[in-house]
Scaffold this motif. Structure first.
Motif, PDB file in Angstrom:
ATOM      1  N   THR A 174     -16.541 -31.649  14.059  1.00  0.00           N
ATOM      2  CA  THR A 174     -16.898 -32.931  14.659  1.00  0.00           C
ATOM      3  C   THR A 174     -15.685 -33.575  15.317  1.00  0.00           C
ATOM      4  OG1 THR A 174     -18.641 -33.278  13.013  1.00  0.00           O
ATOM      5  CG2 THR A 174     -17.892 -35.203  14.219  1.00  0.00           C
ATOM      6  N   PHE A 175     -14.557 -33.546  14.645  1.00  0.00           N
ATOM      7  CA  PHE A 175     -13.331 -34.137  15.175  1.00  0.00           C
ATOM      8  C   PHE A 175     -12.855 -33.377  16.409  1.00  0.00           C
ATOM      9  CE2 PHE A 175      -8.714 -34.856  15.231  1.00  0.00           C
ATOM     10  CZ  PHE A 175      -8.660 -36.232  15.091  1.00  0.00           C
ATOM     11  N   LEU A 176     -12.879 -32.062  16.353  1.00  0.00           N
ATOM     12  CA  LEU A 176     -12.397 -31.261  17.469  1.00  0.00           C
ATOM     13  C   LEU A 176     -13.294 -31.376  18.694  1.00  0.00           C
ATOM     14  CD1 LEU A 176     -11.247 -27.990  15.648  1.00  0.00           C
ATOM     15  CD2 LEU A 176      -9.792 -29.785  16.622  1.00  0.00           C
ATOM     16  N   ALA A 177     -14.582 -31.640  18.483  1.00  0.00           N
ATOM     17  CA  ALA A 177     -15.522 -31.709  19.607  1.00  0.00           C
ATOM     18  C   ALA A 177     -15.383 -32.987  20.425  1.00  0.00           C
ATOM     19  CB  ALA A 177     -16.956 -31.589  19.083  1.00  0.00           C
ATOM     20  N   ASP A 178     -14.706 -33.984  19.898  1.00  0.00           N
ATOM     21  CA  ASP A 178     -14.569 -35.273  20.590  1.00  0.00           C
ATOM     22  C   ASP A 178     -13.279 -35.278  21.415  1.00  0.00           C
ATOM     23  OD1 ASP A 178     -14.355 -37.875  21.428  1.00  0.00           O
ATOM     24  OD2 ASP A 178     -14.817 -38.762  19.476  1.00  0.00           O
ATOM     25  N   PRO A 179     -13.379 -35.329  22.748  1.00  0.00           N
ATOM     26  CA  PRO A 179     -12.161 -35.330  23.591  1.00  0.00           C
ATOM     27  C   PRO A 179     -11.211 -36.480  23.280  1.00  0.00           C
ATOM     28  CG  PRO A 179     -14.134 -34.977  24.920  1.00  0.00           C
ATOM     29  CD  PRO A 179     -14.606 -35.369  23.552  1.00  0.00           C
ATOM     30  N   ALA A 180     -11.726 -37.565  22.732  1.00  0.00           N
ATOM     31  CA  ALA A 180     -10.876 -38.710  22.421  1.00  0.00           C
ATOM     32  C   ALA A 180      -9.833 -38.383  21.358  1.00  0.00           C
ATOM     33  CB  ALA A 180     -11.731 -39.886  21.955  1.00  0.00           C
ATOM     34  N   ASN A 181     -10.059 -37.304  20.613  1.00  0.00           N
ATOM     35  CA  ASN A 181      -9.134 -36.935  19.546  1.00  0.00           C
ATOM     36  C   ASN A 181      -8.051 -35.956  20.002  1.00  0.00           C
ATOM     37  OD1 ASN A 181     -10.508 -38.512  17.623  1.00  0.00           O
ATOM     38  ND2 ASN A 181     -12.009 -36.880  17.308  1.00  0.00           N
ATOM     39  N   ARG A 182      -8.082 -35.606  21.284  1.00  0.00           N
ATOM     40  CA  ARG A 182      -7.115 -34.634  21.790  1.00  0.00           C
ATOM     41  C   ARG A 182      -5.664 -35.100  21.599  1.00  0.00           C
ATOM     42  NH1 ARG A 182      -7.318 -30.415  25.641  1.00  0.00           N
ATOM     43  NH2 ARG A 182      -5.292 -29.356  25.486  1.00  0.00           N
ATOM     44  N   PRO A 183      -5.350 -36.385  21.800  1.00  0.00           N
ATOM     45  CA  PRO A 183      -3.956 -36.806  21.565  1.00  0.00           C
ATOM     46  C   PRO A 183      -3.490 -36.546  20.133  1.00  0.00           C
ATOM     47  CG  PRO A 183      -5.115 -38.461  22.850  1.00  0.00           C
ATOM     48  CD  PRO A 183      -6.153 -37.477  22.389  1.00  0.00           C
ATOM     49  N   VAL A 184      -4.391 -36.644  19.175  1.00  0.00           N
ATOM     50  CA  VAL A 184      -4.014 -36.405  17.777  1.00  0.00           C
ATOM     51  C   VAL A 184      -3.684 -34.931  17.566  1.00  0.00           C
ATOM     52  CG1 VAL A 184      -4.771 -36.506  15.371  1.00  0.00           C
ATOM     53  CG2 VAL A 184      -5.398 -38.335  16.953  1.00  0.00           C
ATOM     54  N   THR A 185      -4.558 -34.050  18.049  1.00  0.00           N
ATOM     55  CA  THR A 185      -4.308 -32.618  17.858  1.00  0.00           C
ATOM     56  C   THR A 185      -3.097 -32.162  18.672  1.00  0.00           C
ATOM     57  OG1 THR A 185      -5.963 -32.095  19.564  1.00  0.00           O
ATOM     58  CG2 THR A 185      -6.696 -32.106  17.270  1.00  0.00           C
ATOM     59  N   ASP A 186      -2.913 -32.724  19.862  1.00  0.00           N
ATOM     60  CA  ASP A 186      -1.727 -32.385  20.653  1.00  0.00           C
ATOM     61  C   ASP A 186      -0.455 -32.831  19.931  1.00  0.00           C
ATOM     62  OD1 ASP A 186      -3.261 -31.265  22.642  1.00  0.00           O
ATOM     63  OD2 ASP A 186      -3.071 -32.948  24.039  1.00  0.00           O
ATOM     64  N   GLY A 187      -0.503 -34.024  19.356  1.00  0.00           N
ATOM     65  CA  GLY A 187       0.649 -34.517  18.619  1.00  0.00           C
ATOM     66  C   GLY A 187       0.955 -33.661  17.403  1.00  0.00           C
ATOM     67  N   PHE A 188      -0.090 -33.217  16.726  1.00  0.00           N
ATOM     68  CA  PHE A 188       0.086 -32.319  15.584  1.00  0.00           C
ATOM     69  C   PHE A 188       0.784 -31.035  16.006  1.00  0.00           C
ATOM     70  CE2 PHE A 188      -1.950 -28.524  13.669  1.00  0.00           C
ATOM     71  CZ  PHE A 188      -1.357 -28.564  12.413  1.00  0.00           C
ATOM     72  N   LEU A 189       0.324 -30.418  17.090  1.00  0.00           N
ATOM     73  CA  LEU A 189       0.922 -29.169  17.559  1.00  0.00           C
ATOM     74  C   LEU A 189       2.362 -29.374  18.033  1.00  0.00           C
ATOM     75  CD1 LEU A 189      -2.119 -27.666  19.505  1.00  0.00           C
ATOM     76  CD2 LEU A 189      -1.211 -26.902  17.296  1.00  0.00           C
ATOM     77  N   GLU A 190       2.628 -30.493  18.675  1.00  0.00           N
ATOM     78  CA  GLU A 190       3.990 -30.769  19.135  1.00  0.00           C
ATOM     79  C   GLU A 190       4.945 -30.914  17.956  1.00  0.00           C
ATOM     80  OE1 GLU A 190       3.568 -34.232  21.507  1.00  0.00           O
ATOM     81  OE2 GLU A 190       2.489 -33.210  23.129  1.00  0.00           O
ATOM     82  N   ARG A 191       4.524 -31.624  16.930  1.00  0.00           N
ATOM     83  CA  ARG A 191       5.370 -31.784  15.748  1.00  0.00           C
ATOM     84  C   ARG A 191       5.589 -30.444  15.055  1.00  0.00           C
ATOM     85  NH1 ARG A 191       2.403 -36.651  15.867  1.00  0.00           N
ATOM     86  NH2 ARG A 191       3.703 -38.520  15.555  1.00  0.00           N
ATOM     87  N   LEU A 192       4.527 -29.650  14.966  1.00  0.00           N
ATOM     88  CA  LEU A 192       4.632 -28.343  14.321  1.00  0.00           C
ATOM     89  C   LEU A 192       5.612 -27.447  15.069  1.00  0.00           C
ATOM     90  CD1 LEU A 192       3.640 -26.416  12.133  1.00  0.00           C
ATOM     91  CD2 LEU A 192       1.701 -25.830  13.616  1.00  0.00           C
ATOM     92  N   ALA A 193       5.578 -27.495  16.382  1.00  0.00           N
ATOM     93  CA  ALA A 193       6.466 -26.654  17.192  1.00  0.00           C
ATOM     94  C   ALA A 193       7.930 -27.017  17.000  1.00  0.00           C
ATOM     95  CB  ALA A 193       6.079 -26.764  18.665  1.00  0.00           C
ATOM     96  N   ARG A 194       8.213 -28.260  16.607  1.00  0.00           N
ATOM     97  CA  ARG A 194       9.594 -28.693  16.434  1.00  0.00           C
ATOM     98  C   ARG A 194      10.182 -28.285  15.084  1.00  0.00           C
ATOM     99  NH1 ARG A 194       7.754 -33.660  18.995  1.00  0.00           N
ATOM    100  NH2 ARG A 194       7.670 -34.698  16.966  1.00  0.00           N
TER     101      ARG A 194
END
Length: 274
Positions: free
Chosen positions: A165-185
């Motif tokens: 449900t969370f992944l299907a909502d485009p409005a949540n993309r900044p959260v998942t992008d932020g998660f991946l950016e932090r993980l990459a660091r």
């Protein structure tokens, strides 16, 4: 961020300090899940820091805490780190809130050093060892991540960490992008050790009868790594524990359903404090 030196590691944490005019307010310590850091509790800290002193920890090798030289990331070691932080800040007994890996740690504190806790809130976690199939996937993921980083793993990781449900909502993309950016660091070697520690962790289920503090167990209905039966199993083992399932929510409940999780925590700790 302030840091605490423990044997073999430097542990970073954030501390909101006592609320204005409430120097004796109880403290809530938040322990994050694997691949995250204290930022996953920012909505809860923002909502609760006017009533409680809020402390978030970054487990060794994750968030701002650097990787250790020795590679000791076992859950019993993290338990020692958490105890050291509570004692260093001289804030016990505390309300402890742990999600996934943070819940593995919280169960150990409650069972072994219960005098340090006012209450225990366990989010999307398990008291058992990692299932064989999941452990094998975790080990493979850890090795791929160590060699080439996060990019080839992003799709699989997002489906594990967040519900459909969370992944299907485009409005949540900044959260998942932020998660991946932090993980990459994060340091790849340190994160690999953290993943291995979760995959090979020892169960704590048999210790749970020693837990005497008020306990709330919460699981997202769509949590894949630790489905609701895992949470229910914990709650049934701890005398008087309360169990809640959050609809339309995956593994990272504090960021997927922040209002619901904050409400559950706020109501629970308030009931404990009377």
């Amino acid at each position: 961020m302030p840091t605490l030196e423990v044997p073999g590691a430097t542990i970073a944490y954030e501390d909101s300090g006592p609320p204005p005019g409430r120097p004796g307010a109880p403290t809530i310590v938040f322990g994050h899940g694997l691949l995250f850091s204290g930022w996953m509790f920012h909505p809860q800290v923002a909502a609760l820091s006017d009533r409680y002193r809020c402390v978030t920890v970054d487990w060794r090798g994750q968030g701002v805490s650097p990787a250790t030289r020795g590679g000791d990331y076992e859950m019993d070691t993290l338990f020692g780190d958490a105890v050291a932080l509570i004692e260093h800040l001289d804030v016990g007994p505390v309300h402890y809130v742990g999600l996934s890996m943070g819940g593995f740690v919280g169960q150990r504190i409650a069972a072994r050093r219960g005098e340090l806790l006012r209450s225990l809130t366990l989010l999307d976690t398990s008291a058992d060892r990692e299932p064989v199939g999941s452990a094998a996937k975790d080990l493979a993921m850890a090795n791929i991540y160590r060699l080439v980083g996060t990019k080839p793993l992003q799709g699989a990781v997002l489906k594990l960490m967040f519900g459909p449900t969370f992944l299907a909502d485009p409005a949540n993309r900044p959260v998942t992008d932020g998660f991946l950016e932090r993980l990459a660091r994060c340091d790849r070697g340190g994160m690999r050790h953290a993943i291995l520690a979760v995959a090979t962790r020892k169960p704590v289920y048999e210790e749970l009868t020693a837990v005497r503090v008020p306990t709330l167990v919460v699981t997202g209905a769509d949590d894949r790594p630790t489905p609701p039966d895992k949470g229910r199993r914990i709650a049934e083992r701890i005398a008087g524990a309360r169990f809640e399932i959050v609809p339309h929510c995956g593994h990272s409940s504090t960021v997927e359903q922040p209002a619901t999780i904050t409400r559950l925590i706020a109501e629970f700790v308030a009931s404990v404090d009377g």
